[in-house]
Design a protein around this motif. Structure first.
Motif, PDB file in Angstrom:
ATOM      1  N   ILE A  69     -19.746  18.134 -35.736  1.00 15.69           N
ATOM      2  CA  ILE A  69     -19.000  19.076 -36.581  1.00 15.69           C
ATOM      3  C   ILE A  69     -17.628  18.528 -36.964  1.00 15.69           C
ATOM      4  O   ILE A  69     -16.903  19.171 -37.719  1.00 15.69           O
ATOM      5  CB  ILE A  69     -18.890  20.454 -35.918  1.00 15.69           C
ATOM      6  N   ASP A  70     -17.255  17.399 -36.434  1.00 19.86           N
ATOM      7  CA  ASP A  70     -16.160  16.576 -36.947  1.00 19.86           C
ATOM      8  C   ASP A  70     -16.368  15.172 -36.401  1.00 19.86           C
ATOM      9  O   ASP A  70     -17.455  14.850 -35.884  1.00 19.86           O
ATOM     10  CB  ASP A  70     -14.771  17.160 -36.655  1.00 19.86           C
ATOM     11  N   ALA A  71     -15.364  14.319 -36.510  1.00 18.01           N
ATOM     12  CA  ALA A  71     -15.548  12.917 -36.149  1.00 18.01           C
ATOM     13  C   ALA A  71     -15.807  12.687 -34.676  1.00 18.01           C
ATOM     14  O   ALA A  71     -16.390  11.663 -34.291  1.00 18.01           O
ATOM     15  CB  ALA A  71     -14.322  12.109 -36.584  1.00 18.01           C
ATOM     16  N   ASP A  72     -15.409  13.634 -33.814  1.00 16.52           N
ATOM     17  CA  ASP A  72     -15.550  13.401 -32.377  1.00 16.52           C
ATOM     18  C   ASP A  72     -16.106  14.591 -31.607  1.00 16.52           C
ATOM     19  O   ASP A  72     -16.022  14.631 -30.385  1.00 16.52           O
ATOM     20  CB  ASP A  72     -14.210  12.977 -31.773  1.00 16.52           C
ATOM     21  N   THR A  73     -16.688  15.568 -32.301  1.00 17.77           N
ATOM     22  CA  THR A  73     -17.160  16.780 -31.638  1.00 17.77           C
ATOM     23  C   THR A  73     -18.624  17.037 -31.962  1.00 17.77           C
ATOM     24  O   THR A  73     -18.993  17.206 -33.133  1.00 17.77           O
ATOM     25  CB  THR A  73     -16.324  18.000 -32.056  1.00 17.77           C
ATOM     26  N   PHE A  74     -19.433  17.097 -30.910  1.00 15.04           N
ATOM     27  CA  PHE A  74     -20.866  17.347 -31.011  1.00 15.04           C
ATOM     28  C   PHE A  74     -21.133  18.745 -30.482  1.00 15.04           C
ATOM     29  O   PHE A  74     -20.826  19.062 -29.331  1.00 15.04           O
ATOM     30  CB  PHE A  74     -21.606  16.304 -30.170  1.00 15.04           C
ATOM     31  N   LEU A  75     -21.678  19.601 -31.314  1.00 13.01           N
ATOM     32  CA  LEU A  75     -21.952  20.984 -30.956  1.00 13.01           C
ATOM     33  C   LEU A  75     -23.375  21.116 -30.425  1.00 13.01           C
ATOM     34  O   LEU A  75     -24.330  20.640 -31.047  1.00 13.01           O
ATOM     35  CB  LEU A  75     -21.781  21.873 -32.186  1.00 13.01           C
ATOM     36  N   THR A  76     -23.518  21.790 -29.281  1.00 12.33           N
ATOM     37  CA  THR A  76     -24.843  22.021 -28.701  1.00 12.33           C
ATOM     38  C   THR A  76     -24.828  23.363 -27.964  1.00 12.33           C
ATOM     39  O   THR A  76     -23.978  24.217 -28.230  1.00 12.33           O
ATOM     40  CB  THR A  76     -25.272  20.837 -27.809  1.00 12.33           C
TER      41      THR A  76
END
Length: 290
Positions: A69-76
């Motif tokens: 959801i941005d360059a360094d954030t993975f949503l789970t």
């Protein structure tokens, strides 16, 4: 594609299910297609202890799906990143076929789960919603994995998913959402297949997508139909945390994340809304919200 249908299934149990799956396409096999263009959609990979010696990990597998959801954030999902042994480490892969990558890495690095994970993924730090697990009305089943942006950029090219604005789904209401195009994506297994040993869920580890249709809207949830006769596909074990995209105002929006559904993965995908005050409050420290 089939999703991790799992509010009641721990991440470790999900990993055990996935470990028995064969390598083939996933998400419900009916009405599903590969999704190489969805480069923002990734697989959550874990290494952990399975022999009582926490000094070193001895297992590695992909365990859930998710979205950058941005360059360094993975949503789970939070159920993907909780209830693990103390020495669990999380990684994220944006490869189209993470299972094939892990299989190849196992041959190159036998007996070294950490090296196998690094071969396909980038290590990060998980942050679960502090209120998980909440009540059934809002389980707060959401988490993010923070990643080193430069390492991710050096391996994959992607455009982060667009999050919804505050109460964007609520403002549309059931009538507006019913006429909206929906697509679920993830790395999960296929719908239940009958065999000599009973039901199994084949496949998994390959990024797939499938159309779904709106069914119902609740304060924290959207229910999406995955019935084949209506042209739908759907999610199953391994798709938990993965995206459910809606086309809103002509834009592809990451409206919700897969959480649970019916056990055989034939009928309903229950997904966690990302436009609610609770979801937005959790995400605000990690990503700029629209």
């Amino acid at each position: 594609m089939t999703s991790l249908r799992a509010t009641a299934v721990t991440a470790a149990a999900c990993a055990a299910v996935i470990a028995t799956a064969t390598t083939s396409s996933a998400i419900n096999s009916y009405n599903a297609t590969p999704a190489p263009e969805r480069t923002e959609v990734g697989a959550l990979v874990a290494t952990w202890d399975n022999d009582g010696n926490p000094a070193t990990p001895d297992r590695v597998d992909w365990v859930c799906s998710g979205t950058m959801i941005d360059a360094d954030t993975f949503l789970t999902a939070a159920h993907c990143t909780t209830d693990w042994p103390e020495n669990v480490r999380f990684y994220v892969s944006l490869d189209q076929d993470v299972q094939a990558g892990l299989d190849a890495a196992a041959e190159r690095h036998p007996g070294d789960p950490a090296a196998q994970a690094r071969a396909v993924a980038v290590e990060g730090t998980a942050h679960n919603h502090p209120g998980y697990p909440g009540p059934a009305s809002d389980t707060r089943d959401i988490s993010v994995v923070q990643l080193p942006a430069e390492k991710v950029k050096s391996r994959w090219s992607f455009t982060p998913a667009t999050l919804p604005t505050a109460d964007q789904l609520g403002a549309l209401g059931p009538r507006g959402l019913n006429s909206t195009d929906w697509v679920v994506a993830g790395y999960g297994t296929q719908e239940a297949a009958r065999g000599p040993g009973g039901h199994t869920h084949p496949g998994g580890g390959v990024r797939m997508k499938a159309p779904v249709t709106f069914d119902a809207l609740n304060d924290a949830w959207v229910r999406l139909a995955m019935t084949a006769p209506q042209g739908n596909g759907g999610a199953c074990y391994g798709d938990s945390g993965g995206p459910n995209f809606a086309t809103l105002g002509g834009k592809r929006v990451l409206a919700a994340t897969t959480i649970t559904g019916d056990g055989p993965c034939y009928a309903t995908n229950v997904v966690y809304r990302l436009d609610t005050p609770g979801a937005r409050a959790f995400l605000a420290p990690f990503v700029k919200l629209p």
